[in-house]
Design an enzyme around this catalytic site. Structure first.
Site, PDB file in Angstrom:
ATOM      1  N   ASP A   1       0.815  -1.222   0.000  1.00  0.00           N
ATOM      2  CA  ASP A   1       0.000   0.000   0.000  1.00  0.00           C
ATOM      3  C   ASP A   1       0.845   1.268   0.000  1.00  0.00           C
ATOM      4  OD1 ASP A   1      -2.244  -1.685   0.273  1.00  0.00           O
ATOM      5  OD2 ASP A   1      -1.872  -1.795   2.420  1.00  0.00           O
TER       6      ASP A   1
ATOM      7  N   LYS B   1       2.187   2.121  -5.196  1.00  0.00           N
ATOM      8  CA  LYS B   1       2.866   1.660  -6.418  1.00  0.00           C
ATOM      9  C   LYS B   1       2.050   1.958  -7.669  1.00  0.00           C
ATOM     10  CE  LYS B   1       3.194  -2.359  -4.501  1.00  0.00           C
ATOM     11  NZ  LYS B   1       2.970  -2.041  -3.083  1.00  0.00           N
TER      12      LYS B   1
ATOM     13  N   GLY C   1      -4.088  -4.173  -4.506  1.00  0.00           N
ATOM     14  CA  GLY C   1      -5.053  -3.175  -4.976  1.00  0.00           C
ATOM     15  C   GLY C   1      -4.274  -1.920  -5.303  1.00  0.00           C
ATOM     16  N   HIS C   2      -3.959  -1.734  -6.566  1.00  0.00           N
ATOM     17  CA  HIS C   2      -3.153  -0.576  -6.969  1.00  0.00           C
ATOM     18  C   HIS C   2      -4.090   0.550  -7.416  1.00  0.00           C
ATOM     19  CE1 HIS C   2       0.569  -3.321  -7.727  1.00  0.00           C
ATOM     20  NE2 HIS C   2       0.240  -3.203  -6.466  1.00  0.00           N
TER      21      HIS C   2
ATOM     22  N   ARG D   1       3.606 -28.607  -6.744  1.00  0.00           N
ATOM     23  CA  ARG D   1       3.542 -29.196  -8.089  1.00  0.00           C
ATOM     24  C   ARG D   1       2.190 -29.820  -8.411  1.00  0.00           C
ATOM     25  NH1 ARG D   1       9.095 -32.175  -7.054  1.00  0.00           N
ATOM     26  NH2 ARG D   1       7.944 -32.492  -5.141  1.00  0.00           N
TER      27      ARG D   1
ATOM     28  N   GLN E   1       2.358  -5.867  -3.192  1.00  0.00           N
ATOM     29  CA  GLN E   1       2.618  -5.922  -1.746  1.00  0.00           C
ATOM     30  C   GLN E   1       3.900  -5.145  -1.425  1.00  0.00           C
ATOM     31  OE1 GLN E   1       1.770  -9.353  -3.183  1.00  0.00           O
ATOM     32  NE2 GLN E   1      -0.237  -8.430  -3.026  1.00  0.00           N
TER      33      GLN E   1
ATOM     34  N   ALA F   1      -7.528  -0.971  -0.196  1.00  0.00           N
ATOM     35  CA  ALA F   1      -8.122  -0.842  -1.530  1.00  0.00           C
ATOM     36  C   ALA F   1      -8.798  -2.148  -1.952  1.00  0.00           C
ATOM     37  CB  ALA F   1      -7.046  -0.463  -2.547  1.00  0.00           C
TER      38      ALA F   1
ATOM     39  N   ARG G   1      -6.365   0.480   7.909  1.00  0.00           N
ATOM     40  CA  ARG G   1      -4.952   0.088   8.021  1.00  0.00           C
ATOM     41  C   ARG G   1      -4.400   0.523   9.361  1.00  0.00           C
ATOM     42  NH1 ARG G   1      -3.994   2.462   2.108  1.00  0.00           N
ATOM     43  NH2 ARG G   1      -4.779   0.694   0.922  1.00  0.00           N
TER      44      ARG G   1
ATOM     45  N   LYS H   1       3.031  10.278  -0.211  1.00  0.00           N
ATOM     46  CA  LYS H   1       2.112  10.791   0.813  1.00  0.00           C
ATOM     47  C   LYS H   1       2.763  11.696   1.857  1.00  0.00           C
ATOM     48  CE  LYS H   1      -1.788   8.099   1.193  1.00  0.00           C
ATOM     49  NZ  LYS H   1      -2.637   6.985   1.609  1.00  0.00           N
TER      50      LYS H   1
ATOM     51  N   GLY I   1       0.241  13.828  -3.220  1.00  0.00           N
ATOM     52  CA  GLY I   1      -1.201  13.645  -3.369  1.00  0.00           C
ATOM     53  C   GLY I   1      -1.455  12.544  -4.375  1.00  0.00           C
TER      54      GLY I   1
END
Ligand code: IMP
Length: 421
Positions: free
Chosen positions: A13, A16, A40-41, A143, A222, A297, A303, A329, A411
């Site tokens: 988070d 990315k 969740g990008h 496998r 991640q 997201a 969080r 941020k 932002g």
């Protein structure tokens, strides 16, 4: 030409999606190397927002080819929903996206196993996104898995049913009620939809790109502190989120790794369980969550929040060989009179500067305090206009990690990005 890698340095988070979307203008090929729909990008531009789960964040750019690599696990239902929403926005997804035949599939029963396994762990649950990630990777390394390239095999349905049967046997150990057929029709329908995409040997495609001097950007999901080997095990995800994972998750040699863009937030967040040395359980933590809109997201979960952890950041920078830091941020800290960075940990009365093996060890962070800047940063577009207090904060991070902060994000919008030479 080399493959540049962009990845998270914290617990995911970090932002990315925004950065890959931004960098995408310089790369004709963007390739996602691990994880699955647990990611969740989020992207924000032209007044709209979009959350990508499996599709690389270059999908919004003309002339960019996006690849889902072999290291990714795909839930066909989530994939189809995501692609259909993109198509509804007028994005020609099938012209811009190819999938490695060697990527593994998440079956409906993987999601059931994920839920049953978490349920059985009680208070020590991982806090999984319950997307079936860990069971799918278990089948891959065990496998037993089914790969994307298998969907065109004449006996695909039999293979699917055989794996589903194995899962039903596996599920007997859990005291967990489920419907093994739930979502199956939908899943098989989504498999048909997936067949419309180019299914490729992505390692050959990428080798050709490198030979032709095309720039490739490898996109991680991640973050480093959730890596299966180097994260706070067992509170991790089930894939290699570090730079090495880009090589195995796409099929290019380590000698071809170029720049490594390490993304971190100006503070820390974590979703799910597991150690978080700088976590704040007070009003300051709540303020970080509110100012930073820190809600998952993918799952919508609030969080956990805390100050920047330099011990963990230095660990992540070293593991990945980061060449360029990207700080996200910073504007979230605008409202604070004082901001803090953890520079070491006290464990058993001793001060240490490294991440300990034992994730349960009680840790007291040692903080360095910085004066806040008392100014709204969100409209700033030039480095010269950044307050000196923020620059002191950034310089401290650069000196401690030995890596320059090349991009500062102020932002969610594409425009709120400062590039430093
Ligand atoms: P899983 O990968 O869904 O099994 O989740 C394992 C752990 O990783 C949980 O703590 C999740 O909250 C966390 N996690 C997985 N994906 C993400 C992500 O994209 N961002 C942040 N945390 C994640």
């Amino acid at each position: 030409m080399n493959v540049d890698v962009v990845l998270g340095l914290q617990w995911g988070d970090e932002g990315k999606g925004k950065i890959v979307d931004y960098l995408a203008q310089r790369y004709p090929v963007i390739a996602r190397f691990q994880g699955g729909p647990n990611a969740g990008h989020s992207l924000h531009f032209d007044g709209t927002s979009f959350v990508l789960h499996s599709v690389p964040a270059g999908i919004f750019r003309n002339n960019t080819m996006n690849i889902i690599g072999n290291g990714v696990v795909i839930d066909p239902v989530i994939f189809a929903e995501e692609c259909r929403s993109l198509e509804a926005l007028g994005i020609p997804v099938r012209d811009r996206l190819m999938i490695s035949k060697k990527a593994h599939l998440i079956l409906p029963t993987h999601r059931i196993i994920d839920a049953a396994s978490e349920h059985s762990k009680g208070a020590s649950r991982i806090g999984s996104t319950l997307k079936g990630i860990s069971p799918a990777y278990m089948d891959k390394t065990g496998r037993n898995g089914i790969r994307v390239g298998d969907i065109i095999a004449h006996d695909f349905r039999d293979r699917f049913l055989a794996l589903k049967s194995k899962h039903i046997v596996f599920l007997r150990q859990f005291d967990y009620a489920y419907d093994a057929d739930q979502g199956e029709e939908n899943w098989l329908g989504a498999i048909e939809y997936m067949k419309r995409f180019p299914l490729i040997d992505a390692e050959y495609y990428l080798a050709d790109c490198l030979r032709e001097n095309k720039r490739v950007l490898a996109e991680g999901a991640q973050g480093t502190l959730l890596d299966i080997d180097f994260g706070s095990y067992p509170y991790v995800t089930s894939s290699s989120t570090t730079c090495a994972g880009a090589c195995t998750g796409l099929g290019f040699p380590p000698t071809r790794v170029g720049r490594v863009y390490g993304i971190f937030k100006a503070y820390c967040t974590r979703v799910g369980s597991g150690p978080f040395p700088t976590e704040l359980h007070d009003k300051t933590g709540e303020m970080l969550r509110e100012q930073g809109k820190e809600f998952g997201a993918t799952t919508g979960r609030p969080r956990r929040t805390g100050w920047l952890d330099l011990v963990a950041l230095k660990y992540a920078v070293t593991l990945n060989g980061v060449t360029d830091l990207i700080m996200m941020k910073a504007d979230v800290l605008d409202a604070f009179d004082t901001v803090k960075i953890a520079t070491s940990y006290i464990i058993d009365g001793k001060e240490i500067g490294c991440v300990p093996f034992d994730t349960h060890t009680p840790i007291t962070p040692v903080y360095r305090e910085f004066r806040g800047w008392g100014k709204n940063l969100s409209a700033i577009r030039k480095e010269e206009e950044l307050p000196y207090q923020l620059m002191a904060y950034i310089r401290f991070i650069e000196e401690a990690t030995g890596v320059p902060v090349k991009i500062i994000s102020l932002g969610p919008d594409r425009e709120q990005t400062i590039i430093r030479d």
